[in-house]
Design a protein around this motif. Structure first.
Motif, PDB file in Angstrom:
ATOM      1  N   TRP A  45       0.860  -1.192   0.000  1.00 31.49           N
ATOM      2  CA  TRP A  45       0.000   0.000   0.000  1.00 31.49           C
ATOM      3  C   TRP A  45       0.890   1.232   0.000  1.00 31.49           C
ATOM      4  CZ3 TRP A  45      -1.940   2.306   5.111  1.00 31.49           C
ATOM      5  CH2 TRP A  45      -2.818   3.377   4.889  1.00 31.49           C
ATOM      6  N   PHE A  46       0.607   2.172  -0.909  1.00 25.51           N
ATOM      7  CA  PHE A  46       1.404   3.396  -1.047  1.00 25.51           C
ATOM      8  C   PHE A  46       0.457   4.584  -0.847  1.00 25.51           C
ATOM      9  CE2 PHE A  46       5.589   4.636  -3.162  1.00 25.51           C
ATOM     10  CZ  PHE A  46       5.574   5.922  -2.653  1.00 25.51           C
ATOM     11  N   PRO A  47       0.225   4.988   0.415  1.00 28.33           N
ATOM     12  CA  PRO A  47      -0.707   6.092   0.648  1.00 28.33           C
ATOM     13  C   PRO A  47      -0.146   7.434   0.172  1.00 28.33           C
ATOM     14  CG  PRO A  47       0.230   5.324   2.718  1.00 28.33           C
ATOM     15  CD  PRO A  47       0.766   4.421   1.659  1.00 28.33           C
ATOM     16  N   VAL A  48      -1.055   8.348  -0.146  1.00 30.20           N
ATOM     17  CA  VAL A  48      -0.714   9.722  -0.516  1.00 30.20           C
ATOM     18  C   VAL A  48      -1.589  10.636   0.339  1.00 30.20           C
ATOM     19  CG1 VAL A  48      -0.634  11.447  -2.348  1.00 30.20           C
ATOM     20  CG2 VAL A  48      -0.163   9.043  -2.886  1.00 30.20           C
ATOM     21  N   SER A  49      -0.975  11.337   1.267  1.00 21.21           N
ATOM     22  CA  SER A  49      -1.737  12.192   2.170  1.00 21.21           C
ATOM     23  C   SER A  49      -1.450  13.661   1.884  1.00 21.21           C
ATOM     24  CB  SER A  49      -1.426  11.861   3.639  1.00 21.21           C
ATOM     25  OG  SER A  49      -0.054  12.036   3.925  1.00 21.21           O
ATOM     26  N   GLY A  50      -2.468  14.485   2.138  1.00 20.15           N
ATOM     27  CA  GLY A  50      -2.327  15.916   1.938  1.00 20.15           C
ATOM     28  C   GLY A  50      -2.955  16.670   3.093  1.00 20.15           C
ATOM     29  N   GLU A  51      -2.265  17.697   3.558  1.00 19.41           N
ATOM     30  CA  GLU A  51      -2.728  18.473   4.710  1.00 19.41           C
ATOM     31  C   GLU A  51      -3.761  19.513   4.284  1.00 19.41           C
ATOM     32  OE1 GLU A  51      -1.881  19.117   9.016  1.00 19.41           O
ATOM     33  OE2 GLU A  51      -1.032  17.683   7.595  1.00 19.41           O
ATOM     34  N   PHE A  52      -4.869  19.556   5.021  1.00 17.26           N
ATOM     35  CA  PHE A  52      -5.939  20.524   4.812  1.00 17.26           C
ATOM     36  C   PHE A  52      -6.525  20.829   6.178  1.00 17.26           C
ATOM     37  CE2 PHE A  52     -10.525  20.995   2.942  1.00 17.26           C
ATOM     38  CZ  PHE A  52     -10.465  22.368   3.081  1.00 17.26           C
ATOM     39  N   HIS A  53      -6.360  22.055   6.659  1.00 19.00           N
ATOM     40  CA  HIS A  53      -6.820  22.417   7.993  1.00 19.00           C
ATOM     41  C   HIS A  53      -8.261  22.893   7.922  1.00 19.00           C
ATOM     42  CE1 HIS A  53      -2.327  23.209   9.038  1.00 19.00           C
ATOM     43  NE2 HIS A  53      -2.636  21.924   9.060  1.00 19.00           N
ATOM     44  N   TYR A  54      -9.156  22.034   8.391  1.00 20.38           N
ATOM     45  CA  TYR A  54     -10.592  22.347   8.320  1.00 20.38           C
ATOM     46  C   TYR A  54     -10.917  23.650   9.028  1.00 20.38           C
ATOM     47  CZ  TYR A  54     -10.573  20.375  13.032  1.00 20.38           C
ATOM     48  OH  TYR A  54     -10.296  20.140  14.356  1.00 20.38           O
ATOM     49  N   SER A  55     -10.226  23.946  10.142  1.00 21.31           N
ATOM     50  CA  SER A  55     -10.538  25.155  10.910  1.00 21.31           C
ATOM     51  C   SER A  55      -9.981  26.412  10.259  1.00 21.31           C
ATOM     52  CB  SER A  55     -10.010  25.031  12.346  1.00 21.31           C
ATOM     53  OG  SER A  55      -8.607  24.828  12.368  1.00 21.31           O
ATOM     54  N   GLY A  72      -7.011  15.089  -7.218  1.00 22.75           N
ATOM     55  CA  GLY A  72      -5.573  15.309  -7.342  1.00 22.75           C
ATOM     56  C   GLY A  72      -4.746  14.134  -6.881  1.00 22.75           C
ATOM     57  N   GLY A  73      -5.394  13.024  -6.523  1.00 17.05           N
ATOM     58  CA  GLY A  73      -4.672  11.814  -6.159  1.00 17.05           C
ATOM     59  C   GLY A  73      -4.439  11.632  -4.684  1.00 17.05           C
ATOM     60  N   ILE A  74      -4.986  12.514  -3.856  1.00 16.23           N
ATOM     61  CA  ILE A  74      -4.849  12.358  -2.406  1.00 16.23           C
ATOM     62  C   ILE A  74      -5.756  11.219  -1.952  1.00 16.23           C
ATOM     63  CG2 ILE A  74      -5.260  13.458  -0.174  1.00 16.23           C
ATOM     64  CD1 ILE A  74      -2.787  14.504  -1.680  1.00 16.23           C
ATOM     65  N   THR A  75      -5.208  10.304  -1.149  1.00 15.07           N
ATOM     66  CA  THR A  75      -5.999   9.190  -0.616  1.00 15.07           C
ATOM     67  C   THR A  75      -6.275   9.335   0.872  1.00 15.07           C
ATOM     68  OG1 THR A  75      -4.042   7.819  -0.125  1.00 15.07           O
ATOM     69  CG2 THR A  75      -4.982   7.656  -2.339  1.00 15.07           C
ATOM     70  N   ALA A  76      -5.522  10.195   1.559  1.00 12.19           N
ATOM     71  CA  ALA A  76      -5.713  10.427   2.996  1.00 12.19           C
ATOM     72  C   ALA A  76      -5.583  11.916   3.260  1.00 12.19           C
ATOM     73  CB  ALA A  76      -4.695   9.650   3.822  1.00 12.19           C
TER      74      ALA A  76
END
Length: 813
Positions: A45-55, A72-76
């Motif tokens: 498994w090759f996860p791709v995570s991206g930061e997004f601050h909901y607040s 854009g390919g973000i999975t987490a």
């Protein structure tokens, strides 16, 4: 010049079961961590995570922005849970509105995205006190330790997070796949253990518990999975320090995971990098903070371009990363504090002054959801990982014999191989770095030796690797029974074309002719497009395809001995950067579109977000006062019936191997009235420079905006009826040092000058608002690093424009 690399014998299987990371019982896709990669459902498994601050973003936009990230390919999706945003006043914990953590997690789950809450308590994130509320600091002299007074404050905070995320754990079918404890705490492993225990007592649960591991961090045994990072630029270094060496190193292929530069302004200079290296024997190389951009501080305002982000990301895959995690992937805006402003600043003892509101971060998706060119660069890599990450994750990174001698070697070509240790792999090349262009590399070929198969030499004739190029080429890639020995083009994705064929889509590399080398033993028939030639190479049992003109009609069709039909479509580099893949109208489809594309399977709908006229991107820039060309998208496989578009006629035509749909609006959209700019007062003399923490330049004090700032009024007529949220921007072209925009007495936007236009989303303002814009000039002797220096003493708002787009909705035909 021939470059050589030798792949060692197949490595021993990685250790398993040695780490205390276990998934919930009976989940259908259990997560496991081996010593070299992660698995999910028993498969690499090759996860791709991206930061997004909901607040830091309006809740009404969360769902669409999450879908942009997924496209854009973000999975987490990773997000700090920033304490001071939720409990600025003790005992008054807010999870309402833009702070609704539970709703955000549910939206991730709704759209098949994993969620990684980074719960702190200290986050950094360029927030006041690193996210710790003022009242916490007033209660304890020893924050971020096991001081009883500090832990007494942390317990109810963790309990509140636990209540918000109850039912979001994987045992309940929820999206929480990992939880990060603290951030950048390098010397207190015991406290990290305490925080993990407190989080678990609060009901928080995930298969993965993580911690940042840069700066020679000391972690508590195997309790936390170490995550690393790397940035192409840094705002936290000195104004006159030049491009930091800690950033430069990320454009070389190495096996060094640590970046001792991240957070270095908040810890001693030497913290023992050897500890991080010891993790290599027990943990896979996972990241959580690859730079999707960079914030700007007052004293240092770096500019990060799309190629910087793309080259760094691809280089990390070649180095051995098995988890691509970006900070930030989506920019944001600091909430307005009830007691104080909420940004990092000299006033709170931190070494950098940040803007009060904007946290755009030059991210792939901007503060207001704007698409940036870096989004296209990364999406192309994420398409590769979505289809081939399962192959790449277990592959070791192999460095060549002819490596650069040090981090200042600009002459040696930078490349590496990810290989399975037997016969196949992927070749990575990076010939880009910021600030100091790398030279062309003429007469280049590569030879990769494998233990269980003959060596591969490619291309068939030497080529020039151009300055600025970065790419990944396949080595002995199996596609539905067809073996592609090598290609001088990057794999994008595979899909079924609806006509019984499997299609491998590839992206050509600008300046390098595309060649496909097929294992002749896996081909019984081949047809090539006009101008291309298939030449047998009997000595290598190979069929070499040359003469391809990359584009949507560059389709090579083959048949394998077992009767499978496999096609290879080689897109030109610019077109490949318009590629999206997702569930659309009942099937998995490839869509080529120069605009932003969102797949919403819950509504059986594809939405197209036209990019704003001044955006840099895959489409040629046009003047704002010229009509937008019709929106079109090319699709493979084509749906049985053309999609329908509300308020538009859909015209069908051919686009090589794809079907093109051009959307012609049934009527012209209403014209958005232009803003009116009025100069009120010119600027006075620049404020005298002031220094703060660590002797760095401090942002000008508030009173200067009232006394010496240039003042303008911008009257903005209301948006046309039916304008979608976030589709109406005010774009300001200005010069100066710093600027603030107010509606009445309320600060609504701010900016430190970097040479780029300043966007403000009009749906964040009252309808028909009148803005007061104040701009301060920069003192000639200010100790400030700028990518583009304003004219000394200048403080001008030269031009304002309104940029309005129309979201197009395509449903099933």
């Amino acid at each position: 010049m021939r470059h050589a690399a030798s792949v060692a014998l197949a490595p021993a299987p990685p250790p398993r079961g040695h780490l205390p990371f276990t998934d919930a019982p009976a989940v259908p896709d259990p997560v496991e961590v081996t010593g070299r990669w992660l698995t999910r459902g028993g498969r690499p498994w090759f996860p791709v995570s991206g930061e997004f601050h909901y607040s830091r973003h309006p809740a009404r936009h969360w769902e669409e922005e999450l879908l942009k990230m997924k496209a854009g390919g973000i999975t987490a999706v990773a997000s700090y849970v920033i304490w001071i945003h939720h409990e600025e006043s003790e005992g008054r914990i807010r999870f309402d509105g833009d702070r609704d953590l539970r709703r955000f997690a549910r939206l991730c789950a709704r759209h098949g995205l994993d969620f990684v809450p980074r719960i702190g308590p200290w986050s950094h994130a360029e927030v006041r006190n690193g996210g710790l509320p003022d009242w916490v600091l007033a209660r304890t002299a020893a924050p971020r330790t096991d001081d009883p007074a500090y832990l007494a404050a942390v317990r109810p905070w963790f309990a509140a997070i636990g209540r918000q995320l109850a039912g979001m754990e994987r045992a309940s079918g929820g999206p929480v796949v990992a939880i990060q404890i603290e951030n950048e705490l390098y010397d207190r492993p015991g406290h990290l253990s305490t925080l993990k225990r407190l989080a678990q007592e609060a009901g928080l649960d995930a298969p993965l518990w993580t911690s940042t591991a840069w700066g020679g961090v000391r972690l508590p045994g195997d309790e936390l999975l170490p995550l690393f990072g790397g940035y192409s630029e840094a705002f936290w270094t000195e104004a006159d320090g030049g491009w930091p060496d800690t950033c430069r190193k990320h454009f070389f292929f190495t096996h060094q995971r640590d970046d001792e530069g991240i957070g270095a302004d908040l810890r001693p200079a030497a913290t023992g990098g050897a500890q991080s290296r010891s993790y290599e024997d027990r943990f896979p190389w996972a990241t959580c903070e690859l730079g999707g951009g960079m914030a700007v501080a007052y004293h240092r305002r770096p500019r990060v371009d799309a190629a910087d982000v793309g080259a760094l990301g691809l280089t990390k895959i070649g180095c051995g990363s098995v988890w691509q995690g970006y900070y930030m992937f989506h920019g944001g805006t600091n909430p307005t504090g009830e007691l104080t402003t909420l940004q990092e600043s000299h006033a709170t003892g931190y070494p950098n002054d940040l803007p009060v509101l904007t946290y755009d971060f030059q991210a792939p998706l901007g503060e207001y959801g704007q698409y940036r060119p870096s989004y296209d660069e990364l999406r192309l890599q994420h398409l590769l990982l979505a289809d081939f990450g399962e192959l790449i994750a277990p592959m070791r990174s192999v460095l060549p014999d002819d490596r650069p001698r040090d981090q200042h070697d600009r002459d040696t070509l930078r490349w590496a191989v990810r290989a399975d240790g037997r016969a196949s792999g992927f070749l990575f090349v990076t010939n880009h770095q910021p600030h100091e262009p790398l030279p062309d590399h003429p007469d280049t070929t590569f030879t990769v030796a494998f233990p269980d198969a003959p060596p591969l030499t490619l291309p068939s004739a030497p080529v020039t690797v151009p300055e600025g190029a970065y790419f990944c080429w396949p080595l002995r890639l199996d596609v539905a029974g067809l073996r592609l020995d090598w290609a001088t083009a990057q794999p994008v994705c595979t899909l079924a074309d609806g006509d019984g064929r499997t299609v491998l889509v590839l992206a050509a590399t600008d300046g390098i002719p595309p060649e496909l080398a097929l294992d002749a033993r896996t081909v019984t028939a081949v047809s090539t497009p006009t101008g291309a030639v298939a030449t047998p190479v009997p000595a290598d049992d190979r069929l070499l395809i040359t003469g391809l003109r990359p584009g949507t009609d560059a389709l090579v069709e083959t048949r394998t001995p077992d009767g499978h039909r496999v096609a290879l479509l080689v897109l030109d580099a610019a077109t490949a950067r318009t590629a999206y893949r997702g569930e659309a109208w009942g099937a998995e489809r490839l869509i080529l579109c120069a605009e932003g594309v969102v797949f919403d399977a819950t509504r059986d709908e594809v939405r197209v977000h036209p990019r704003t006229p001044c955006d840099e991107g895959p489409r040629t820039r046009r003047r704002p006062d010229t009509p937008a060309p019709p929106v079109s998208l090319s699709v493979l496989p084509a749906p049985h019936r053309p999609p329908t578009a509300a308020g538009a006629t859909v015209r069908e035509s051919r686009d090589g191997a794809l079907t093109r749909y051009t959307l012609l609006p049934d009527e012209d959209p209403p014209t958005a009235p232009a803003p009116v700019l009025t100069a009120i007062r010119p600027a006075g003399p620049p404020p005298a420079p002031v220094t703060g923490v660590q002797g760095r330049a401090s942002a000008p004090a508030d009173e200067h905006y009232d006394t010496v700032a240039a003042v303008y009024r911008v009257d903005v007529p209301p948006s046309p009826t039916g304008t979608p949220p976030g589709a109406d921007l005010l774009r300001l072209h200005w010069t100066g040092d710093v600027a603030r925009a107010h509606v009445g007495e309320t600060l609504v936007a701010d900016q430190f000058f970097t040479g780029r236009p300043w966007d403000i989303a009009l749906d964040r303002l009252p309808a028909g608002a009148s803005l007061t814009v104040r701009i301060l000039p920069l003192a000639a002797d200010a100790a400030v690093h700028l990518p583009v220096a304003p004219r000394p003493g200048a403080a001008e708002l030269r031009h304002v424009e309104r940029v309005t787009t129309r979201v197009l909705r395509l449903g099933s035909g």
